[in-house]
Scaffold this motif. Structure first.
Motif, PDB file in Angstrom:
ATOM      1  N   ASN A  23       0.707  -1.143   0.252  1.00 23.67           N
ATOM      2  CA  ASN A  23      -0.047   0.015  -0.093  1.00 23.67           C
ATOM      3  C   ASN A  23       0.739   1.344   0.004  1.00 23.67           C
ATOM      4  O   ASN A  23       0.413   2.315   0.319  1.00 23.67           O
ATOM      5  CB  ASN A  23      -1.068   0.046   1.259  1.00 23.67           C
ATOM      6  CG  ASN A  23      -0.040  -0.117   2.500  1.00 23.67           C
ATOM      7  OD1 ASN A  23       0.989  -0.281   2.305  1.00 23.67           O
ATOM      8  ND2 ASN A  23      -0.763  -0.102   3.331  1.00 23.67           N
ATOM      9  N   ALA A  24       2.298   1.228  -0.387  1.00 27.55           N
ATOM     10  CA  ALA A  24       3.178   2.262  -0.288  1.00 27.55           C
ATOM     11  C   ALA A  24       3.252   2.951  -1.571  1.00 27.55           C
ATOM     12  O   ALA A  24       3.884   3.211  -2.014  1.00 27.55           O
ATOM     13  CB  ALA A  24       4.344   1.883   0.131  1.00 27.55           C
ATOM     14  N   ASN A  25       1.962   3.593  -2.052  1.00 26.69           N
ATOM     15  CA  ASN A  25       1.892   4.456  -3.354  1.00 26.69           C
ATOM     16  C   ASN A  25       2.582   5.430  -3.285  1.00 26.69           C
ATOM     17  O   ASN A  25       2.468   6.262  -2.413  1.00 26.69           O
ATOM     18  CB  ASN A  25       0.415   4.200  -3.698  1.00 26.69           C
ATOM     19  CG  ASN A  25      -0.313   2.926  -3.601  1.00 26.69           C
ATOM     20  OD1 ASN A  25       0.391   1.730  -3.706  1.00 26.69           O
ATOM     21  ND2 ASN A  25      -1.560   2.844  -3.427  1.00 26.69           N
ATOM     22  N   TYR A  26       3.318   5.695  -4.549  1.00 28.48           N
ATOM     23  CA  TYR A  26       3.562   7.280  -4.671  1.00 28.48           C
ATOM     24  C   TYR A  26       3.497   7.612  -6.058  1.00 28.48           C
ATOM     25  O   TYR A  26       3.740   6.765  -6.973  1.00 28.48           O
ATOM     26  CB  TYR A  26       5.324   7.449  -4.249  1.00 28.48           C
ATOM     27  CG  TYR A  26       5.839   8.484  -4.504  1.00 28.48           C
ATOM     28  CD1 TYR A  26       5.382   9.713  -3.647  1.00 28.48           C
ATOM     29  CD2 TYR A  26       6.782   8.824  -5.356  1.00 28.48           C
ATOM     30  CE1 TYR A  26       6.038  10.973  -4.002  1.00 28.48           C
ATOM     31  CE2 TYR A  26       7.274  10.017  -5.658  1.00 28.48           C
ATOM     32  CZ  TYR A  26       7.020  11.111  -4.904  1.00 28.48           C
ATOM     33  OH  TYR A  26       7.580  12.179  -4.863  1.00 28.48           O
TER      34      TYR A  26
ATOM     35  N   GLN B 147       2.137   5.433  -8.643  1.00 33.14           N
ATOM     36  CA  GLN B 147       2.927   4.229  -8.924  1.00 33.14           C
ATOM     37  C   GLN B 147       2.393   3.204  -7.534  1.00 33.14           C
ATOM     38  O   GLN B 147       2.563   3.692  -6.402  1.00 33.14           O
ATOM     39  CB  GLN B 147       4.155   4.355  -9.013  1.00 33.14           C
ATOM     40  CG  GLN B 147       4.749   5.176  -9.987  1.00 33.14           C
ATOM     41  CD  GLN B 147       4.445   4.578 -11.559  1.00 33.14           C
ATOM     42  OE1 GLN B 147       4.504   3.254 -11.669  1.00 33.14           O
ATOM     43  NE2 GLN B 147       3.662   5.374 -12.362  1.00 33.14           N
ATOM     44  N   PRO B 148       2.566   1.842  -7.721  1.00 37.88           N
ATOM     45  CA  PRO B 148       2.092   1.164  -6.641  1.00 37.88           C
ATOM     46  C   PRO B 148       3.614   0.744  -5.801  1.00 37.88           C
ATOM     47  O   PRO B 148       4.414   0.753  -6.782  1.00 37.88           O
ATOM     48  CB  PRO B 148       1.624  -0.154  -7.196  1.00 37.88           C
ATOM     49  CG  PRO B 148       2.215  -0.291  -8.523  1.00 37.88           C
ATOM     50  CD  PRO B 148       2.234   1.125  -9.148  1.00 37.88           C
ATOM     51  N   GLY B 149       3.618   0.857  -4.521  1.00 40.65           N
ATOM     52  CA  GLY B 149       4.557   0.949  -3.827  1.00 40.65           C
ATOM     53  C   GLY B 149       4.662  -0.237  -2.650  1.00 40.65           C
ATOM     54  O   GLY B 149       3.444  -0.491  -2.306  1.00 40.65           O
ATOM     55  N   LEU B 150       5.897  -0.808  -2.274  1.00 34.85           N
ATOM     56  CA  LEU B 150       5.851  -1.789  -1.266  1.00 34.85           C
ATOM     57  C   LEU B 150       6.558  -1.137   0.009  1.00 34.85           C
ATOM     58  O   LEU B 150       7.261  -0.279  -0.250  1.00 34.85           O
ATOM     59  CB  LEU B 150       6.439  -2.934  -1.640  1.00 34.85           C
ATOM     60  CG  LEU B 150       6.103  -3.665  -2.924  1.00 34.85           C
ATOM     61  CD1 LEU B 150       7.047  -4.929  -3.125  1.00 34.85           C
ATOM     62  CD2 LEU B 150       4.635  -4.267  -2.690  1.00 34.85           C
ATOM     63  N   GLN B 151       6.197  -1.497   1.093  1.00 34.24           N
ATOM     64  CA  GLN B 151       6.779  -1.105   2.266  1.00 34.24           C
ATOM     65  C   GLN B 151       6.711  -2.364   3.275  1.00 34.24           C
ATOM     66  O   GLN B 151       6.061  -3.294   3.568  1.00 34.24           O
ATOM     67  CB  GLN B 151       5.912  -0.128   3.053  1.00 34.24           C
ATOM     68  CG  GLN B 151       4.482  -0.631   3.294  1.00 34.24           C
ATOM     69  CD  GLN B 151       4.029   0.343   4.619  1.00 34.24           C
ATOM     70  OE1 GLN B 151       4.750   0.521   5.500  1.00 34.24           O
ATOM     71  NE2 GLN B 151       2.898   0.452   4.588  1.00 34.24           N
TER      72      GLN B 151
ATOM     73  N   GLY C 230       8.443  -1.967  -6.729  1.00 32.17           N
ATOM     74  CA  GLY C 230       7.588  -1.456  -5.830  1.00 32.17           C
ATOM     75  C   GLY C 230       8.242  -1.108  -4.443  1.00 32.17           C
ATOM     76  O   GLY C 230       7.640  -0.221  -3.950  1.00 32.17           O
TER      77      GLY C 230
ATOM     78  N   GLY D 183       7.986   2.384  -2.866  1.00 36.13           N
ATOM     79  CA  GLY D 183       7.698   2.494  -1.587  1.00 36.13           C
ATOM     80  C   GLY D 183       8.670   3.612  -0.692  1.00 36.13           C
ATOM     81  O   GLY D 183       7.848   4.137   0.431  1.00 36.13           O
TER      82      GLY D 183
ATOM     83  N   GLN E 166       7.255   6.920  -0.515  1.00 34.76           N
ATOM     84  CA  GLN E 166       5.930   7.267   0.202  1.00 34.76           C
ATOM     85  C   GLN E 166       6.352   7.903   1.577  1.00 34.76           C
ATOM     86  O   GLN E 166       5.719   9.011   1.986  1.00 34.76           O
ATOM     87  CB  GLN E 166       5.325   6.056   0.492  1.00 34.76           C
ATOM     88  CG  GLN E 166       4.060   6.116   1.187  1.00 34.76           C
ATOM     89  CD  GLN E 166       3.397   4.931   1.881  1.00 34.76           C
ATOM     90  OE1 GLN E 166       3.908   4.144   2.419  1.00 34.76           O
ATOM     91  NE2 GLN E 166       1.966   4.864   2.041  1.00 34.76           N
TER      92      GLN E 166
END
Lengths: 1011, 470
Positions: free
Chosen positions: A663-666, A669-673, B44, B48, B51
């Protein structure tokens, strides 16, 4: 190869000379024939059942000497030796009624035992105790009937969660629900309703409501380590074994049971009527109250009456039970319908079951169990929800009309005076919705379809070695449907709809060997060993939408706006197990037992993937010792002891894994954390349990007494350990918490009067003490309504300001201030200065139940009480009902307000000398109440028609009965009903009431017959 | 034989089920082991990191506003008590907002460290791709530490050798419980060394090509890295390096001054060297986004207002006053952030910042004599704002006076953009929060000029030393 050999050996035997065994089975006390008793010749495993006249016939018996065992429910097992040496051998049996259940066979993990041979602690509730009770949830049938088992039903609404605690709560975060096993299948128990549907504060529903009590033969609660360790990592909270009815070799018996009855609420709140309401709100200076109609001619609209009703409850079940030596079956179908005492609330369950057993050959048997049930639950807004029917009907101003003159619902915030003139006014917050309309117009449906089925084989590899294998599935599909229409408050302005489909697929494959042998004349050995694989997965889809073209469109598909749509996987785990039990018996005096299970679970960390759960136990029958031979006081006297390690695997499916969330979007763009740290050592919570027990019977088996002391110590409780944020994480879970439970359980069964008039009493009582021993640092863990887990205190202790009553001179509320050093207690009018203290918990000092049964001339009267003593309930309703400065309606208790100096009352004045409102409904012990109660839970009067009459009708038996449920309650609790668990099974949410719907009072009549 | 085959069948069935029921993989999240198993997932993980940069605590909200409303530029009048405490320079060590700021920044640093530790080993990753992502991770790690050291430590130059306490500089991914978590605070000198080193690594790794793409102005592009290098050197008063790096950004030719109003709002402008990208779905939200705090109801919360002092600092005809400050409901507001969706990008480094930083550096180097380029640069900014050139002789007579003008222009140009507190502290000046209620003066070097280390962090890590005075 060996199986083939065994078959040849067997075919060789059938050539010998044969004879027939015949006779009659009768009751030794009243000398009446007993239909349906079972006669088994152990050596050749052949049996027959007695017919209507108590007669039986077994033919083609090879000449020889056999052990004949006669069994019949409710009678002592009789065993004699019989020699077949002629064409017809006549042998009659007089069997003794077993009023105290001393000879009963109890189901244990992967086997059965005579109660006398148990080394562990097992409570049994039989079909008779549950028969014909209007139970939406099977497990609530355990309440008051099994020592050591505390049962709190969420509310009086059908289908809700039930909090079952076997010997106290042994966990803070991993749940306290026992493992439920139906015919060997650890079943799905997750809640069928969802917080996804935006109804998180409503009472949750239980998957156990899918099970049909009419199919149940017995429920055994395994309590100590000796009994539960064979369930390993899931045994720390106890195990409930549910056994369904199976076919017996007899002429097919068709049984029909039907009852119908009426349910009403056990309690209703006493609220102000219109004139009182106007008087009180004006006196308290509630905004807008000036505009209310004059108290003398203010109307009263009875909202409570509008939401309550008499609900119709009915059940019809038909079962067929029969078969022959080779094939036996139980086929049952039940329709259960329970209308709640609240409008629109209805729970319906239709279920069917087929249990089959077939002998392919004398040493090879197969079988299948199959049940399907469908539950339709029309839910209504319930507790924990201000919009709920009881809440809203209580709090609505009594001068607010429910309907307008044209018969439509009054959805506007208006009052009318006595002449029907519309008056302006305001209504507080969430109850502004017309709760009657909400219930009538809106749909809140929960349907579940449940299939539990499986097949098994049993193969006698050798005469004393049996292999059993099984494969079973438990498939649960829940369909939750909400539709709020546009004209209702919840659906305004354009309608709102939600739908959730969720399915849980749970399968288990098991195989185990049972080896029973006599090592010598005086020594015997019983060994069990096997393996088990289980896999579990829940997934679902949820959609919601708003803005419907009209109320005629039920489905979200018609919504112009989709407000939410998601597909998800919820629970996923697998468990791989190896288990074994070894029982050694010497001379019927000493029994030694060891059991163990190794559980590998996908939930455990990589470094601790397999857990080992051993137990050892011992029983000593003193009455079989030579030094006891000369006494006659004890018929039987046994002591037992057991110790073992048990686990709780409910630590979350992936708690040990290092995880990244998506849910770490920026910038679109889809992001991962990284969302969770890996903790490869994470494992089950572990509970060690010591049990010491005593069983005795005396007075010619007219008194049976059991006592148990237990000590459970839980370590490795899963808690969040804070990490420095510099690590990138706030916490990591670790196995560090500790908690203990210890207590006594007693059961006493007596046969007070025997003969034509009989009176038996069953009594049980449990004393449990619980203490949280170790948490992370000394930090308490906070729960619902000021309850918490804190070191040195019982789990869920309430931590509250102590109420000191009303100052009779000033009329102001008072609370206690406790000096930290001296402990001196003074009072204050300033709530902010009051001292928070530990003031008790929802855990009772003791609880239990007792049943008296009277029988005479075909009449049986059973009177069952259950009781709980010393628990606290936080009566959150009171913070609304006794708050004068809102426009909510209030309890009539508020009329006791302080009015002039010298008034002694517990209700403060509404306004102080300066005209400022006096606040007194902040959280304090003013609302913490004694939850003790004694409840006449069940009274049943049953009449069995005489055998002669019944036979003339061509029937086996006919019973008619009258039943009353929850007829009387003795309590000092001021709220609706002390029998509650308002937040369901929530660990730190026990003993909290918020307009929790009370249990229903049901009065019903039924007829049961078989042919 | 029937029985035999049955048993064989059953045995076979069991054989099938003895497959590994323990092999269960999460589906709502993914295991950390697989994140860097594919280029796709690694991408991703890189996204991230950003973010964290766009978080309120990073460069997206609170951290930008809290360096303005503690100065003479703006006043916080909102209801959040934790923000009030910051505005009043009276911060309890358990202040939730700064605790969250500390947490979020280290969370982001951990994300960057995960990328740095793993991205080179991603199977089949093209070398250029790996280099770029490594470079971006160095960039993110540097700028998040930069935010930390500015808020939680006394400024660079507070001690002669900068041996005063900075913040822990983390270069390894978090591994769970253990003593490795009990980190100590590095000195400010060490923290700045590390920041520079990381940015220089980024400079070497990030490809030029990243700059050509409009969509990457919110990422660690080469010019964003160089811009940040100039910014860090500016905080260190290392004028040669400021001059050098600003020159490189200018010479890239990628940027130009926009109109005064064209700079702000959603999307990027020609001026954006590094702008945090916000969308209507991904932004700090109604309680922390720039527009939410700076805009009156009903669009925003209306918590932050320009001061009269700032308003009066503008010359007549200055478009930055006339176009970007307005009155509503008897109060002053900035128009720099106005989106009702809270998706105004947050300009961290824009071209004007590069120009004025260069002007300052050149003039510092020139000392008493006037630097012609510096004068030209500041006049570019003034002209764009619709006001006249500074003239030697009339407006200033020597280099020092021109420097004062440059610094004055910085205040006016970058008001509400999160620079004011740092521009004062790096030059050793005192802070004054010109509040509407009461002014709070704070001397340079005062204990309360910087944030306390969150108490929660002190509690779980014995090696952390609290700031003096807390």
């Amino acid at each position: 190869m060996s199986c083939v050999l065994a078959m040849f050996v067997f075919t060789g035997v059938t050539m010998a000379q044969t004879g027939t065994l015949t006779g009659t089975v009768t009751d030794s006390e009243i000398n009446e024939p007993l239909p349906g008793a079972n006669i088994l010749l152990e050596e050749i495993e052949r049996g027959a059942a007695s017919d209507l006249n108590g007669e039986f016939t077994l033919d083609n018996i090879p000449y020889g000497t056999y052990t004949a065992v006669v069994t019949f429910i409710g009678y002592s097992t009789t065993t004699i030796e019989i020699t077949i040496d002629q064409d017809v051998v006549q042998q009659d049996f007089q069997i003794e009624p077993d009023h105290l259940g001393l000879d009963e066979v109890v189901v244990i993990g992967y086997g059965t035992r005579d109660r006398r041979d148990l080394t562990g602690s097992v409570a049994r509730v039989s079909a008779e105790d549950l028969a014909s009770s209007p139970l939406s949830n099977l497990e609530s049938g355990l309440a008051g009937r099994a020592a050591g088992v505390q049962v709190s039903t969420a509310s009086g609404l059908p289908g809700g969660e039930v909090a079952v605690r076997v010997r106290g709560a042994a966990s803070i975060g991993a749940g306290n629900q026992p493992l439920y096993v139906v015919d060997g299948v650890p079943i799905t128990t997750r809640t069928t309703s969802s917080s996804l549907a935006g109804n998180a504060s409503e009472h949750t529903t239980s998957a156990l409501a899918d099970l049909n009590p009419a199919d149940i033969e017995s429920m055994e609660v395994l309590k100590d380590a000796a009994a539960t360790a064979i369930y390993g990592s899931r045994a720390a909270n106890g195990v409930v074994l549910i056994t369904t009815k199976r076919g017996i070799a007899q002429q097919t018996e068709i049984s029909v049971n039907h009852y119908s009855g009426i349910a009403t609420e056990t309690e209703r709140l006493n609220m102000l009527d219109g004139p009182q309401y106007v008087t009180v709100t004006r006196e308290a200076g509630v905004a807008g109250s000036d505009a209310f109609p004059d108290p003398n001619n203010a109307p009263t609209y009875d909202w409570a009456d509008a939401v309550h009703r008499s609900g119709y409850n009915t059940q019809t079940d038909i079962s067929l039970r029969g078969g022959d030596e080779n094939t036996r079956f139980y086929v049952g179908g039940t329709f259960f319908s329970q209308e709640g005492y609240l409008i629109e609330n209805k729970f319906q369950r239709s279920s069917a079951r087929v249990n089959l057993d077939h002998s392919v050959s004398p040493d090879f048997r197969i079988g299948a169990n199959f049940s399907v049930s469908q539950v339709d639950n029309n839910r209504v807004g319930s507790d924990n929800l201000v919009m709920g029917l009881i809440t809203s009907s209580a709090l609505n101003a009594p001068i607010r009309p429910i309907y307008l003159d044209d018969g439509s619902f009054n959805t506007n915030h208006i009052f009318t005076d006595a002449d029907g003139n519309v008056m302006p006014g305001t209504i507080q917050g969430n109850i502004a919705f017309n709760t009657v309309q909400e219930a009538v117009d809106n749909r809140r449906e929960l349907e579940s379809l449940r299939l539990i089925g499986g097949s098994f084989f049993e193969w006698d590899i050798a005469s004393n070695l049996e292999l059993r294998g099984s494969f079973s599935v438990d498939n649960l599909a829940a369909d939750e449907f909400y539709r709020y229409l546009s004209q209702t408050g919840s659906g305004a302005p354009d309608g709102d709809g939600q739908r959730r489909n969720e399915s849980t697929m749970n399968w288990i494959a098991e195989a185990y060997l049972t080896y029973i042998t006599d090592l010598s004349e005086r020594q015997s050995l019983n060994a069990v060993g096997g393996l088990s694989y289980q896999s579990y997965r829940t997934e679902g889809i949820y959609v919601s939408g708003t803005n419907f073209p009209s109320d005629l469109f039920p489905n979200v598909a018609s919504a112009a706006e989709m407000s939410s749509f998601t597909a998800y996987t919820d629970e996923q785990w697998g468990i791989e197990s190896y288990f074994s039990r070894l029982t050694y018996s010497f001379d019927d005096r000493y029994i030694l037992e060891a059991s163990a299970r190794v559980d590998g679970s996908s939930r455990f960390g990589a470094d601790n993937q397999y857990g080992f759960f051993p137990a050892g136990s011992f029983a000593w029958r003193l009455t079989n010792e030579s030094f006891m031979q000369n006494q006659s006081f004890f018929d039987d006297l046994r002591v037992r002891a057991s110790y073992g390690l048990l686990g709780n695997d409910n630590i979350g499916d992936f708690a040990s894994r290092g995880l990244w969330a998506g849910n770490a979007n920026y910038a679109g763009q889809p992001g991962l954390q990284p969302s969770q740290l890996e903790s490869p050592e994470l494992k089950w919570e572990q509970t060690s349990q010591l049990d010491v027990g005593l069983d005795l019977t005396t007075l010619n088996e007219r008194l049976a007494f059991s006592a148990d002391y237990y000590y459970k110590y839980t370590t490795d409780m899963l808690l969040d350990v804070p990490l420095p944020y510099t690590s990138g994480f706030s916490s990591v879970q670790d196995n560090i918490g500790e908690m203990k439970n210890y207590g006594f359980e007693f059961t006493l069964d007596t046969q007070n009067i025997t003969g034509a008039f009989q009176w038996t009493t069953n009594f049980n009582i449990t004393f449990n003490r619980n203490e949280v021993v170790n948490l992370v640092g000394d930090e308490p863990i906070l729960g619902i309504q000021n309850q918490r887990a804190e070191e040195g205190h019982p789990l869920g202790v309430f931590y509250l300001q102590e109420w000191a009553g009303v100052d009779s001179e000033t009329g102001l509320p008072q609370w206690y201030v406790v000096d930290e050093e001296t402990g001196d207690r003074t009072t204050t009018n300033n709530y902010g200065e009051a001292t928070r203290q530990h003031v008790g918990s929802a855990q009772p000092d003791f609880f239990g139940g007792f049943t008296n049964t009277f029988s005479y001339a075909g009449f049986d009267l059973s009177v069952f009480f259950q009781y709980v003593y010393g628990n606290k309930i936080y009566w959150q309703d009171g913070t609304f009902l006794l708050n004068p400065v809102t426009s909510f309606n209030k309890s009539t208790d508020i009329l006791e307000r302080w009015q002039s100096p010298g008034d002694v009352t517990d209700v403060p004045r509404f306004r102080d000398d300066d005209g400022n409102p006096v606040a007194s409904t902040q959280a304090s012990t003013r609302f913490l109440q004694d939850g003790s109660y004694l409840r006449l839970k069940d009274v049943t009067l049953n009449y069995s028609f005489p055998a002669g009459l019944v036979e003339n009708l061509g029937l086996r038996n006919v019973n008619v009965y009258l039943k009353g449920v929850n007829l009387l309650t003795f309590t000092s609790y001021e709220g609706l009903d002390p029998e509650l668990a308002g937040h369901g099974d929530t660990t730190l949410g026990q003993g909290v009431s918020f307009f929790t719907p009370p249990q229903g009072r049901t009065i019903m009549a039924g007829v049961r017959f078989s042919l | 034989m029937k029985k035999k085959s049955l048993i064989v069948l059953l045995a076979l069935t069991f054989g099938l089920f003895s497959c590994d029921v323990l092999d269960v993989e999460p589906e709502q999240s993914i295991s950390s082991e697989v994140v860097f198993d594919s280029v796709e997932n690694a991408r991703g993980a890189v996204t991230g990191m950003y973010q964290s940069v766009r978080f309120s605590s990073g460069y997206g909200g609170f951290s930008m506003m809290a360096s303005e409303f503690v100065t003479d530029n703006t006043d916080f009048q909102g209801s959040f008590t934790t923000w009030q405490e910051v505005a009043q320079y009276a911060i309890p060590t358990n202040n939730g907002t700064i605790t969250g700021q500390w947490e979020d920044l280290y969370d982001g640093i951990n994300r960057a460290n995960n990328v740095l530790a793993n991205v080179a080993d991603v199977p089949d990753i093209p070398q250029e791709q790996a280099d770029q992502w490594m470079g971006e991770a160095y960039f993110v790690r540097a700028i998040l530490h930069f935010q930390l050291v500015r808020y939680f430590a006394q400024p660079y130059g507070f001690t002669e050798d900068n041996s005063h306490l900075g913040v822990p500089y983390l270069t390894e991914p978090g591994e769970g419980a253990g003593d490795q978590n009990l980190v100590s605070r590095n000195t400010v000198a060490e923290v700045y060394d590390n920041i520079l080193s990381d940015l220089q690594q980024a400079e070497a790794l990030v490809p030029e090509s990243l700059d050509s793409d409009e969509a990457t102005r919110g990422r660690g592009s080469l010019n964003a890295v160089r811009g940040f290098l100039s910014k860090v050197y500016l905080h260190m008063s290392d004028w040669e390096n400021v001059a050098s790096y600003t020159n490189q950004v200018i010479n890239s030719g990628n940027y130009s001054l926009s109109s005064v109003t064209g700079i702000f709002g959603t999307g990027n402008s020609s001026e954006d060297v590094y702008a945090v990208q916000m969308t209507s779905d991904t932004n700090p939200g109604v309680n922390a986004a720039m527009a939410a705090l700076h805009t009156p109801a009903p669009i925003g919360r209306g918590d932050i207002n320009p001061t009269e002092d700032l308003l009066n600092a503008f010359e007549d005809g200055d478009l930055r006053r006339d176009e970007l400050i307005y009155e509503d409901g008897g109060q002053l507001w900035t128009a720099k952030y106005s989106s009702s969706n809270n998706d105004d990008n947050v300009r961290v480094i824009r071209y004007a910042y590069i120009l004025l930083s260069r002007a300052e550096a050149l003039q510092e180097i020139a000392g008493a004599s006037v630097d012609g380029e510096a004068l030209n640069l500041v006049n570019q900014i003034r002209n764009r704002a619709g006001i006249a050139d500074l003239e030697e002789g009339t407006d200033f007579t020597n280099g020092e006076e021109l420097l004062e003008w440059i610094l004055h222009e910085r205040r006016l140009e970058f008001a509400f953009e999160g620079h004011r507190k740092w521009d004062l502290l790096r030059r050793g000046e005192d802070l004054v929060n010109l509040r509407s209620t009461s002014n709070v003066p704070v001397e340079y070097g005062s204990d309360n000029a910087i944030f306390p280390i969150p108490q929660r962090e002190i509690d779980v890590n014995d090696n952390l030393i609290q700031n003096h005075g807390y």
